[in-house]
Motif scaffolding. Structure first.
Motif, PDB file in Angstrom:
ATOM      1  N   SER A 131      13.970   6.321  -0.411  1.00 42.65           N
ATOM      2  CA  SER A 131      13.142   6.329   0.787  1.00 42.65           C
ATOM      3  C   SER A 131      12.943   7.764   1.242  1.00 42.65           C
ATOM      4  O   SER A 131      13.860   8.578   1.166  1.00 42.65           O
ATOM      5  N   ASP A 190       9.555   8.111   6.171  1.00 41.62           N
ATOM      6  CA  ASP A 190       8.338   8.407   6.929  1.00 41.62           C
ATOM      7  C   ASP A 190       8.162   7.406   8.073  1.00 41.62           C
ATOM      8  O   ASP A 190       8.471   6.231   7.938  1.00 41.62           O
ATOM      9  N   THR A 243       5.366   5.630   9.805  1.00 36.87           N
ATOM     10  CA  THR A 243       3.956   5.366   9.563  1.00 36.87           C
ATOM     11  C   THR A 243       3.522   4.126  10.338  1.00 36.87           C
ATOM     12  O   THR A 243       4.245   3.129  10.392  1.00 36.87           O
ATOM     13  N   GLN A 282       7.204   1.678  -7.993  1.00 40.01           N
ATOM     14  CA  GLN A 282       6.656   1.193  -6.739  1.00 40.01           C
ATOM     15  C   GLN A 282       6.044  -0.179  -6.985  1.00 40.01           C
ATOM     16  O   GLN A 282       5.311  -0.350  -7.963  1.00 40.01           O
ATOM     17  N   ALA A 332      -2.501   3.978   3.129  1.00 38.62           N
ATOM     18  CA  ALA A 332      -1.234   4.665   2.848  1.00 38.62           C
ATOM     19  C   ALA A 332      -1.399   6.177   2.996  1.00 38.62           C
ATOM     20  O   ALA A 332      -2.446   6.728   2.665  1.00 38.62           O
ATOM     21  N   LEU A 378      10.398   2.822  -4.636  1.00 38.72           N
ATOM     22  CA  LEU A 378      10.030   3.102  -3.245  1.00 38.72           C
ATOM     23  C   LEU A 378       9.578   1.776  -2.635  1.00 38.72           C
ATOM     24  O   LEU A 378       8.615   1.177  -3.114  1.00 38.72           O
ATOM     25  N   ASP A 426      10.004   1.131   1.146  1.00 32.64           N
ATOM     26  CA  ASP A 426       9.740   1.195   2.599  1.00 32.64           C
ATOM     27  C   ASP A 426       8.786   2.331   2.917  1.00 32.64           C
ATOM     28  O   ASP A 426       9.184   3.439   3.188  1.00 32.64           O
ATOM     29  N   HIS A 427       7.526   2.056   2.842  1.00 31.73           N
ATOM     30  CA  HIS A 427       6.528   3.113   3.047  1.00 31.73           C
ATOM     31  C   HIS A 427       5.239   2.472   3.529  1.00 31.73           C
ATOM     32  O   HIS A 427       5.142   1.252   3.640  1.00 31.73           O
TER      33      HIS A 427
END
Lengths: 209, 362
Positions: free
Chosen positions: B7, B10, B12, B238, B259, B305, B307-308
């Motif tokens: 992670s 960020d 967002t 991802q 994103a 990845l 959690d974005h």
């Protein structure tokens, strides 16, 4: 074998920018002895087809397949003819975007003819005030004659003269350069890494500029 | 084979609700996600380091220690540790301390950081990025291995008779990965030291990762650490999955389109075909992930990845539940056809054992 790349940022179909690019290409090819004889290989890069891939390149940081092939062609060119329409007193945004995503050294030492089209001859200084400094930044060798074609010029014999003169200069510049390029490609750079001891030495040696 | 998550911390906005989590919520979410990772049986959780908004991950060892205190098994790592702008003396001290607190459940991934202004904020220059990574790591490497260090370089004040305390747990330095997307110098650095090389190929075509990993493997062998296929390779990945692949695409599309990294660019369809991003069913994620080996060979660490892009915590935890369901198949798949001489990524226990072997007189 000379690899000539013809870059056109014309958007119309048909496009006067691509028409000018074709005339320049034909004049260069004729002077080099013709495509059929295997003396010269011409690759055309039409930026209209690459408009979406270029926007994607800006947002993702990597070039898709088609754009990567065009960039590779320019990187490997022995000579370049670059033609853009004039928009808002300069080269078009699409043209500049392509230049923006070229490798910094992609055109180092490459002979280039710059050319542009516009609705009126009053834009002709774009060649010397916009295109020439741009290619100087890329360390390309720009032919002394640039070719500007306003709409009227397509009915004027003077255009042919300028096309022929620019083509002649490009060929003369070519004879002064090695025909095989020595710039390493990305693949070659990865195949020949700088040894770590050298990286350590450089780290300790101070700024390299 | 180690499987885990990373992670970058960020903050967002969720594009479907317009809601932005607070920094407090985001930090707590990182912890909740890490605890979930341990619960579903993942091997590694790695947290980024950033010193600018919209990121909250400026103090990774604090967060990692908090996670370490609440977990028993999962390995704590970084994605990445900024070797350019962080004083190597502090890295040596912070992570040796974390080793002692967690019983050696620590390794690190070095990165340079690509945000220009962060460098001057820490008194550095981004144009020196490679040189900083080379010199700072050379110092860090010594601080963990030599009890007393005399040192002079270009980027920090000299050290005379300096001892970094605490000494590493059991006298064994944490294992280090070096992360880089396109700098051959970093692959060379990883190979020189016999360290791991991590290619976060989530935003790039896999052919590019393949080139960088090939370079690292060849140079690892060149420097005498083992055969090329015994080098330590890690990859990013991802995914977004739902039982029904169409539902996955439908739900993820607004997050993709907005994103921070790739939003407002290519279509979801183009991007999934060009990069390792997989949006679909668990079976599709399983097959795509196992296919990464075709580009880089048998490798040691796969980090995802999850959690974005503003995904809410609840969704991220659901993603981990789904990952947990395919985890046995992922492990079985990675084990299939893997030659016996291909090593696992070194853990603290393995490094201690390896050192004991070396100390036994021949």
């Amino acid at each position: 074998m000379t690899r000539l790349v013809v870059l056109s940022a014309g958007l119309g179909v048909p496009s006067s920018t691509t028409l000018l690019a074709d005339r320049l290409a034909a004049a260069v090819v004729r002077r080099l002895g013709g495509e059929a004889e295997g003396r010269v290989e011409v690759e055309r890069v039409e930026l209209r087809r690459l408009a979406h891939p270029l926007a994607d390149r800006l947002t993702t940081g990597f070039a898709g397949e088609e754009l990567a092939a065009a960039l590779e062609a320019v990187h490997g060119a022995d000579a370049l003819v670059a033609v853009t329409p004039v928009y808002a007193a300069s080269y078009s945004g699409l043209f500049k975007t392509f230049v923006d995503v070229l490798d910094r050294d992609a055109l180092e030492g490459t002979p280039v003819v710059v050319a542009a089209t516009g609705g009126t001859p009053r834009h002709s200084m774009v060649l010397d005030h916009a295109l020439r400094p741009l290619f100087a930044h890329l360390r390309a060798v720009v032919a002394p004659t640039g070719v500007f074609a306003a709409t009227d010029d397509f009915g004027d014999a003077g255009l042919d003269d300028r096309v022929e003169r620019a083509a002649g200069e490009l060929v003369a510049l070519l004879s002064g350069t090695a025909t095989t390029r020595t710039r390493p490609t990305e693949d070659e750079r990865l195949a020949d890494p700088t040894p770590f001891e050298e990286l350590l030495r450089r780290a300790g040696a101070g700024p390299t500029g | 084979m180690q499987l885990g998550i990373f992670s970058v911390g960020d903050v967002t906005t969720d594009p479907t609700t317009g809601r932005t989590p607070t920094e407090h919520e985001r930090i707590r979410a990182q912890v909740a996600i890490a605890l979930k990772a341990e619960e579903i049986g993942l091997d590694v959780v790695a947290l980024g380091q950033h010193h600018n908004p919209p990121f909250v991950a400026s103090a990774p060892t604090t967060t990692l220690a908090w996670i370490g205190a609440q977990t028993r098994r999962i390995l704590l790592s970084t994605a990445t540790t900024l070797i350019t702008t962080t004083d190597p003396v502090r890295i040596a001290e912070d992570y040796a301390t974390l080793q002692h607190l967690t019983g050696g459940r620590v390794d690190l991934m070095m990165g340079r950081g690509n945000t220009g202004p962060v460098y001057p904020w820490f008194g550095k220059d981004i144009r020196e990025g490679i040189n900083l990574a080379v010199e700072n790591y050379a110092l860090l490497h010594r601080l963990w291995r030599e009890d007393v260090v005399d040192w002079q370089g270009r980027f920090r004040t000299p050290l005379q008779g300096f001892t970094a305390t605490p000494r590493p747990l059991d006298g064994v330095a944490p294992f280090v990965w070096h992360g880089s997307i396109r700098s051959p110098e970093i692959a060379e650095q990883a190979a020189y030291y016999g360290d791991g090389f991590f290619h976060n190929h989530i935003f790039w075509p896999p052919e590019h990762a393949a080139q960088m990993v090939r370079l690292y493997r060849e140079r690892f062998e060149h420097y005498g650490h083992g055969r090329a296929d015994q080098a330590y390779v890690g990859l990013g990945g991802q995914f977004f999955m739902r039982k029904d692949s169409q539902a996955a695409v439908r739900e993820f599309r607004p997050y993709f389109d907005n994103a921070p990294v790739y939003g407002h660019g290519p279509s979801l369809e183009d991007f999934t075909s060009q990069t390792p991003l997989t949006v679909g069913s668990p079976q599709q994620v399983l097959e795509r992930t196992l296919g990464f080996r075709e580009h880089v060979g048998d490798y040691q660490r796969q980090l995802f990845l999850v959690d974005h892009a503003g995904l809410p915590l609840k969704t991220v935890l659901e993603q981990l539940d789904l990952l947990g369901e395919i985890l046995p198949d992922l492990r079985a798949g990675f084990a299939e056809g893997r030659p016996a001489h291909v090593p696992d990524a070194p853990t603290h226990a393995a490094l201690v054992a390896a050192r004991a072997d070396q100390e036994v007189p021949a």
